[in-house]
Each structure stands twice: as structure tokens, then as C-alpha cells.
Scaffold this motif. Structure first.
Motif, PDB file in Angstrom:
ATOM      1  N   ILE A 283      -3.400   4.364   6.390  1.00 27.41           N
ATOM      2  CA  ILE A 283      -2.414   4.828   5.407  1.00 27.41           C
ATOM      3  C   ILE A 283      -3.108   5.532   4.245  1.00 27.41           C
ATOM      4  CG2 ILE A 283      -0.656   4.083   3.750  1.00 27.41           C
ATOM      5  CD1 ILE A 283      -0.033   1.769   5.704  1.00 27.41           C
ATOM      6  N   VAL A 284      -4.216   4.966   3.785  1.00 26.88           N
ATOM      7  CA  VAL A 284      -4.968   5.584   2.685  1.00 26.88           C
ATOM      8  C   VAL A 284      -5.553   6.924   3.123  1.00 26.88           C
ATOM      9  CG1 VAL A 284      -6.992   5.348   1.184  1.00 26.88           C
ATOM     10  CG2 VAL A 284      -5.492   3.380   1.577  1.00 26.88           C
ATOM     11  N   ILE A 285      -6.132   6.960   4.310  1.00 25.18           N
ATOM     12  CA  ILE A 285      -6.749   8.192   4.810  1.00 25.18           C
ATOM     13  C   ILE A 285      -5.708   9.308   4.937  1.00 25.18           C
ATOM     14  CG2 ILE A 285      -7.838   9.225   6.853  1.00 25.18           C
ATOM     15  CD1 ILE A 285      -9.280   6.482   7.231  1.00 25.18           C
ATOM     16  N   ARG A 286      -4.498   8.941   5.375  1.00 24.44           N
ATOM     17  CA  ARG A 286      -3.445   9.941   5.564  1.00 24.44           C
ATOM     18  C   ARG A 286      -2.702  10.290   4.269  1.00 24.44           C
ATOM     19  NH1 ARG A 286      -1.909   6.489   9.921  1.00 24.44           N
ATOM     20  NH2 ARG A 286      -0.017   5.986   8.740  1.00 24.44           N
ATOM     21  N   SER A 287      -3.061   9.676   3.167  1.00 23.40           N
ATOM     22  CA  SER A 287      -2.316   9.853   1.921  1.00 23.40           C
ATOM     23  C   SER A 287      -2.425  11.256   1.333  1.00 23.40           C
ATOM     24  CB  SER A 287      -2.803   8.841   0.881  1.00 23.40           C
ATOM     25  OG  SER A 287      -4.127   9.148   0.447  1.00 23.40           O
TER      26      SER A 287
ATOM     27  N   THR B  38       0.833  -1.207   0.000  1.00 22.92           N
ATOM     28  CA  THR B  38       0.000   0.000   0.000  1.00 22.92           C
ATOM     29  C   THR B  38       0.867   1.257   0.000  1.00 22.92           C
ATOM     30  OG1 THR B  38      -1.800  -1.146   1.131  1.00 22.92           O
ATOM     31  CG2 THR B  38      -1.786   1.262   1.276  1.00 22.92           C
ATOM     32  N   GLN B  39       1.927   1.242   0.762  1.00 22.86           N
ATOM     33  CA  GLN B  39       2.845   2.390   0.786  1.00 22.86           C
ATOM     34  C   GLN B  39       3.460   2.634  -0.591  1.00 22.86           C
ATOM     35  OE1 GLN B  39       5.314   0.897   3.949  1.00 22.86           O
ATOM     36  NE2 GLN B  39       4.220   2.053   5.547  1.00 22.86           N
ATOM     37  N   ARG B  40       3.866   1.555  -1.287  1.00 23.00           N
ATOM     38  CA  ARG B  40       4.466   1.700  -2.628  1.00 23.00           C
ATOM     39  C   ARG B  40       3.424   2.191  -3.638  1.00 23.00           C
ATOM     40  NH1 ARG B  40       7.741   0.218   0.481  1.00 23.00           N
ATOM     41  NH2 ARG B  40       7.609   2.472   0.791  1.00 23.00           N
ATOM     42  N   VAL B  41       2.211   1.673  -3.541  1.00 28.79           N
ATOM     43  CA  VAL B  41       1.148   2.091  -4.461  1.00 28.79           C
ATOM     44  C   VAL B  41       0.829   3.571  -4.276  1.00 28.79           C
ATOM     45  CG1 VAL B  41      -1.323   1.842  -4.958  1.00 28.79           C
ATOM     46  CG2 VAL B  41       0.114  -0.188  -4.764  1.00 28.79           C
ATOM     47  N   LEU B  42       0.709   4.005  -3.039  1.00 28.34           N
ATOM     48  CA  LEU B  42       0.387   5.410  -2.781  1.00 28.34           C
ATOM     49  C   LEU B  42       1.554   6.326  -3.151  1.00 28.34           C
ATOM     50  CD1 LEU B  42      -1.564   5.063   0.577  1.00 28.34           C
ATOM     51  CD2 LEU B  42      -2.483   5.513  -1.700  1.00 28.34           C
ATOM     52  N   GLU B  43       2.762   5.825  -3.015  1.00 24.95           N
ATOM     53  CA  GLU B  43       3.946   6.560  -3.460  1.00 24.95           C
ATOM     54  C   GLU B  43       3.839   6.867  -4.963  1.00 24.95           C
ATOM     55  OE1 GLU B  43       8.108   4.594  -4.316  1.00 24.95           O
ATOM     56  OE2 GLU B  43       7.972   5.065  -2.179  1.00 24.95           O
ATOM     57  N   ALA B  44       3.442   5.860  -5.739  1.00 24.46           N
ATOM     58  CA  ALA B  44       3.275   6.046  -7.184  1.00 24.46           C
ATOM     59  C   ALA B  44       2.107   6.975  -7.496  1.00 24.46           C
ATOM     60  CB  ALA B  44       3.063   4.695  -7.857  1.00 24.46           C
ATOM     61  N   ALA B  45       1.018   6.833  -6.740  1.00 23.87           N
ATOM     62  CA  ALA B  45      -0.153   7.676  -6.974  1.00 23.87           C
ATOM     63  C   ALA B  45       0.156   9.145  -6.720  1.00 23.87           C
ATOM     64  CB  ALA B  45      -1.306   7.210  -6.087  1.00 23.87           C
ATOM     65  N   ARG B  46       0.906   9.431  -5.664  1.00 22.98           N
ATOM     66  CA  ARG B  46       1.283  10.817  -5.388  1.00 22.98           C
ATOM     67  C   ARG B  46       2.252  11.344  -6.437  1.00 22.98           C
ATOM     68  NH1 ARG B  46       0.877   9.106   0.182  1.00 22.98           N
ATOM     69  NH2 ARG B  46       3.008   8.299   0.057  1.00 22.98           N
TER      70      ARG B  46
END
Length: 313
Positions: free
Chosen positions: A139-143, A98-106
Motif C-alpha cells: 500500500i505504501v509503495i503504491r501510494s 494505513t489507507q486512512r493515513v495515506l489518504e491524509a498524506a495525499r
């Protein structure tokens, strides 16, 4: 409502139960990118949908797969470790991925995320799956990315390698099917086809910060789920009840010898925990009228195109 049919949609964990069903429902969407680390299941998806871009990647590791997020209009997050023999698997596949996915999304400024969580975050269960799904939500909420979160109950439907799919195949293989204790453990199963229509509603309407508890409308005892599968599949299997403690011990022993046990002692505890979930009115919120349980079971196991396709775990 946003028209996404000509936009890039990225689905991570796309080759699993929900992803396979979701892509079936996304007919007319022209630019779907499906990312998953399971080669066999991803090849099934590719064969069924040759127009979908598929990427084989372990999302717990940074890599070229993250470049697929460029110009994406919506991200659907489905990846999850549901069963496993040690906590490291849950951390890797529910937290680190999830951390890697959100890293890419940002990095690529993806404007919206639909995150699929689980009803276990509201459960009395105390296990690795529950703990990491709660952390994953946070993690998603804090993204900082606009998102909504869906928390489905136990799901069933086409392609199912676990849950009711595995139980139905086990029932076909054996002359006697064991039920733990009295079997009167109430479940609220959710038909995956219905749930995918709810995901699409969220993709297109993009509620900001909403969290939806999504519960199957029919309350069905575990033993009656088994009886319904037996009836629909026209099986002759004898259903017997065995003491809960013996059933639990057998699961523990089986887990010692099985690399990926289909049903674990932790799941048995969750089954018998007595959870009763309340959810949103899916017709009012998503415009989705849920399919009655027996009708959904019949469609799951008798569909000419999809009912014989089984994913690997």
C-alpha cells in the motif's frame, strides 16, 4: 541532508515502543505531531515531552486528526498490530489505518514518508501479522508518495510493554522461568535507540524507494537472551526447560482466558522457525554503529530516567 528541525513532523503510532524512543532522540525538533489511539501511552508521551503536540485518534477511521498533516514535511508511520486473537484486528490496524493515513498524506501533499515495516515480511512465518505487514508495504509503495521502508528485526529498549520488557518483568515476578525445548533459537535483536537513529537518518536524507532490512548485529540464542536479562537485572530466578509441545499447549490455554496474551502460540512458532536475516551495514548506510547486546540490555534496564516507565498493551 534536509534540516527538519523547524519543520512539522507527523508521527503516527507515536505512543508505542518505537515512537516513544524516537521522540526521545528527536531533541531539537520543534514541531512534532504525535498521533495514537492509546490514551494511557499517549499521556506518558505528553508528560515526558510537553512541547510535542499529541492527538488521540483511531487512525482506522477518518477524522479531524487528518488535518494535522497540513504543512507537514515528513511522515513517520509506526502504527502496527503485532499480536491479537483474530485477523480482524490486524486488518483494521495494519491495513485500514494505513489507507486512512495515506489518504491524509495525499490530501495535504506530504512530500516524504518513512514507513516502519518488519523483518517478518522475509520470514517463513505464516500468520496474520506477517500477511498484513506485507500488504501494508505494498500500500505504501503504491501510494505515489516519495518514501523509504525499514524492516527491523525483534526490537527491545526503553518503554517496552512486550518482548524483552515483558519477559524481564515476568522473570522478576516468578521463581521459575520456563524455556521452550532446548532454547537454542537464534535471534537478532535490534536495540531501539540505535534503530531510531537510523529512522532520523532517513528522515533527513530522504532516500526514494529504498527498502532497508535492518538486523541486530549480535546473533543471540533465546535462552542466552534470558540469561543476559537475568544477569543484568541481578535476578535469582531459576531457568528451566520444558517440552516444546507442553509450552505450546499452555500458550493456547492462556490465550483463551487472556484478552491480550503477551506471548502467543503463533509467536512461539515464529521464534522456533529458524529464520536468519541479513541486513544492511548500518554504519555504512545510516552512520550508526550498533550498541553491543549486553551493553544495550544494561542501558535498557538501568537508565535512571526511562527504564522504569512501562507502556500498556
Amino acid at each position: 541532508m534536509i534540516n527538519l528541525k523547524d519543520k512539522i513532523i507527523v508521527i503516527v503510532g507515536a505512543a508505542g515502543l518505537v515512537g516513544q524512543n524516537l521522540i526521545v532522540q528527536l531533541k531539537g525538533y520543534k514541531h512534532i505531531v504525535a498521533i495514537d489511539k492509546h490514551a494511557y501511552n499517549l499521556n506518558i508521551l505528553k508528560d515526558l515531552h510537553p512541547d510535542v503536540e499529541t492527538i488521540l485518534a483511531d487512525m482506522a477511521n477518518s477524522g479531524d486528526w487528518q488535518n494535522a498533516f497540513a504543512d507537514a514535511t515528513c511522515l513517520v508511520m509506526l502504527q502496527a498490530q503485532i499480536t491479537g486473537k483474530n485477523s480482524a484486528l490486524f486488518v483494521r490496524n495494519n491495513i485500514e489505518s494505513t489507507q486512512r493515513v495515506l489518504e491524509a498524506a495525499r490530501q495535504h501533499h506530504v512530500p516524504y514518508i518513512v514507513h516502519i515495516s518488519s523483518s517478518v515480511v522475509n520470514s517463513v512465518a505464516d500468520d496474520d501479522y506477517t500477511h498484513t505487514k506485507k500488504q501494508q508495504e505494498e500500500i505504501v509503495i503504491r501510494s505515489g508518495i516519495k518514501h523509504c521502508i525499514l524492516r527491523p528485526t525483534l526490537m527491545f529498549g526503553w518503554f517496552d510493554p512486550k518482548h524483552l520488557g515483558w519477559l524481564s518483568r515476568f522473570m522478576k515476578w516468578v521463581p521459575v522461568f520456563p524455556i521452550p525445548g532446548h532454547g537454542r533459537y537464534m535471534r537478532q535483536p535490534l536495540y531501539n535507540k540505535d534503530f531510531c537513529r537510523m529512522i532520523i537518518h532517513c528522515m533527513e536524507n530522504q532516500p526514494d524507494g529504498a527498502i532497508y532490512d535492518v538486523v541486530g548485529n549480535d546473533q543471540v540464542d533465546y535462552v542466552d537472551i534470558i540469561r543476559t536479562i537475568k544477569k543484568v537485572k541481578k535476578l535469582k530466578t531459576l531457568i528451566i526447560h520444558i517440552p516444546y509441545s507442553l509450552f505450546y499447549a499452555l500458550l493456547k490455554i492462556y490465550a483463551v482466558f487472556s484478552r491480550k496474551p503477551p506471548f502467543t502460540a503463533d509467536q512461539l512458532k515464529a521464534l522456533t522457525a529458524g529464520d536468519h536475516f541479513t541486513g544492511v551495514n548500518t554504519q555504512e548506510v545510516f552512520g550508526v554503529t550498533q550498541t553491543p547486546f549486553e551493553e544495550a540490555i544494561r542501558e535498557t534496564f538501568w537508565d535512571e530516567e526511562y527504564s522504569q516507565i512501562v507502556l500498556k498493551r
